[in-house]
Scaffold this active site. Structure first.
Site, mmCIF file in Angstrom:
data_model
loop_
_atom_site.group_PDB
_atom_site.id
_atom_site.type_symbol
_atom_site.label_atom_id
_atom_site.label_comp_id
_atom_site.label_asym_id
_atom_site.label_seq_id
_atom_site.Cartn_x
_atom_site.Cartn_y
_atom_site.Cartn_z
ATOM 1 N N CYS A 108 -4.561 -2.432 6.049
ATOM 2 C CA CYS A 108 -5.027 -1.108 5.638
ATOM 3 C C CYS A 108 -6.384 -1.110 4.953
ATOM 4 O O CYS A 108 -7.161 -0.208 5.150
ATOM 5 C CB CYS A 108 -3.984 -0.400 4.796
ATOM 6 N N CYS B 187 0.831 -1.201 0.000
ATOM 7 C CA CYS B 187 0.000 0.000 0.000
ATOM 8 C C CYS B 187 0.869 1.256 0.000
ATOM 9 O O CYS B 187 0.593 2.218 -0.719
ATOM 10 C CB CYS B 187 -0.918 -0.022 1.219
#
EC number: 2.8.1.13
Length: 368
Positions: A199, A102
């Site tokens: 996330c 990410c």
């Protein structure tokens, strides 16, 4: 200061670290604006998904600080460049680290480009606990001052150019100081607990979430001696060194020592376990890593002495690194290490400096 007119876009997550980062940058004279990234389309209305609450908190902080908050949807980029790779790795029996992906694909690529091109930013900033130092015209990535919170492990894929365009205000502080600043300012995020979820999944239940995208295939659990002692619900739910959630006790002839996952036989869908956290099958003398990213982006040849972490929050392991070819290295530890896990990242350090890292392709087992 000479930076007065420089514009910084802070990635506002709705947490305390990014909130305080925005305030610190204001104090330093930057022109500060916030950006909230939506990386996941909630398709389920589950109570675990906290995105709406996070956006509200980010907005409240920006209102309090008197700065504008932009929002952007990176869900398509996230799906293509993070989530699909994450699923493919799990399917192959490896254990990926989506937070590293990410940062690589979203926070320091999509966000960095959007901030510069669409919002006219000179820099981006995040609430990561890392520091940067400029040496000989190149930016280096340093561990955060708070060793308990240091997040350099998650940022090793960044290049010196990306680091040069990024600011990490809380990297120079310790976490209790950050919370104290937020409390003194009366920010809604002051007492908000740190997010622990992956996330995109937020705090939701991981097994249930993964099962939606990858059908589970139950299979046998066998011991290192070849005895079948149970059934697993899917190899993807297990990682090397795991102890909890195996659903097996001691064997009749054996000891009561807990069982640990020591291997995953993906081809035959078998989970291999052994007793004791220092069982020889759990230990590795080294590893082979690939998909290398060096912060200075210089090709690595020859050998070097440094230290390595094979997972977050691990104590540094002294090691010798040797280049095998352009994109593979062999790492030999000074002492054997438990639970080195293919798919995870090996990240290298020289003192405070994060040199870079790579994905663990295979572990080098203890010679039998």
């Amino acid at each position: 200061m000479s930076e007065t007119a420089k514009k910084v876009i802070v990635g506002m997550s709705g947490g305390v670290d990014s909130s305080v980062s925005a305030w610190l940058l204001q104090q330093q004279g930057y022109q500060v604006e916030g950006l909230f990234m939506k990386n996941w389309e909630e398709d389920d209305g589950e109570e675990y998904c906290t995105a709406a609450a996070d956006l509200a908190d980010a907005q409240a902080v920006c209102d309090k600080l008197g700065i504008e908050l932009h929002t952007v949807n990176f869900a398509a980029e996230y799906w293509d460049n993070v989530f699909e790779l994450f699923l493919a790795e799990y399917k192959a029996g490896r254990t990926p680290n989506p937070d590293i992906l990410c940062n690589k694909e979203i926070k320091f690529k999509a966000f960095l480009e959007f901030a510069a091109e669409d919002l006219g930013a000179d820099y981006i900033a995040t609430g990561h606990y890392v520091r940067r130092a400029d040496v000989d015209g190149k930016s280096r990535l340093l561990r955060g001052l708070d060793s308990n919170k240091d997040q350099s492990y998650f940022l090793y894929t960044l290049s010196h150019e990306q680091i040069a365009q990024s600011l990490f205000p809380v990297g120079e502080l310790e976490k209790p100081q950050v919370r104290k600043i937020a409390e003194d300012l009366g920010l809604v995020t002051a007492k908000k607990k740190d997010s622990t979820g992956i996330c995109f999944i937020g705090e939701r239940k991981f097994r249930e979430f993964l099962g939606r995208y990858l059908p589970a295939q139950p299979g046998k659990i066998i011991t290192v001696d070849g005895d079948e002692i149970g059934e697993h619900q899917g190899l993807m739910y297990h990682t090397l060194g795991q102890r909890k959630g195996l659903g097996i006790g001691g064997t009749k002839e054996g000891t009561e020592e807990p069982w640990y996952v020591v291997d995953k036989d993906v081809e035959n869908n078998i989970l291999v376990v052994a007793q004791g956290h220092e069982h020889p099958r759990l230990m590795s003398v080294g590893l082979i890593a690939q998909q290398l990213h060096w912060v200075d982006r210089e090709p690595f040849t020859g050998t070097m002495r440094c230290s390595v972490k094979t997972r977050y929050r691990q104590t540094d392991i002294p090691c010798t690194v040797k280049a095998l070819d352009d994109d593979r290295i062999e790492v030999i530890f000074d002492e054997p290490v438990a639970a080195v896990t293919p798919g995870q990242s090996a990240v290298f350090y020289n003192g405070e400096v994060c040199l870079g890292g790579g994905i663990i392709e295979q572990r080098l087992p203890l010679p039998v």
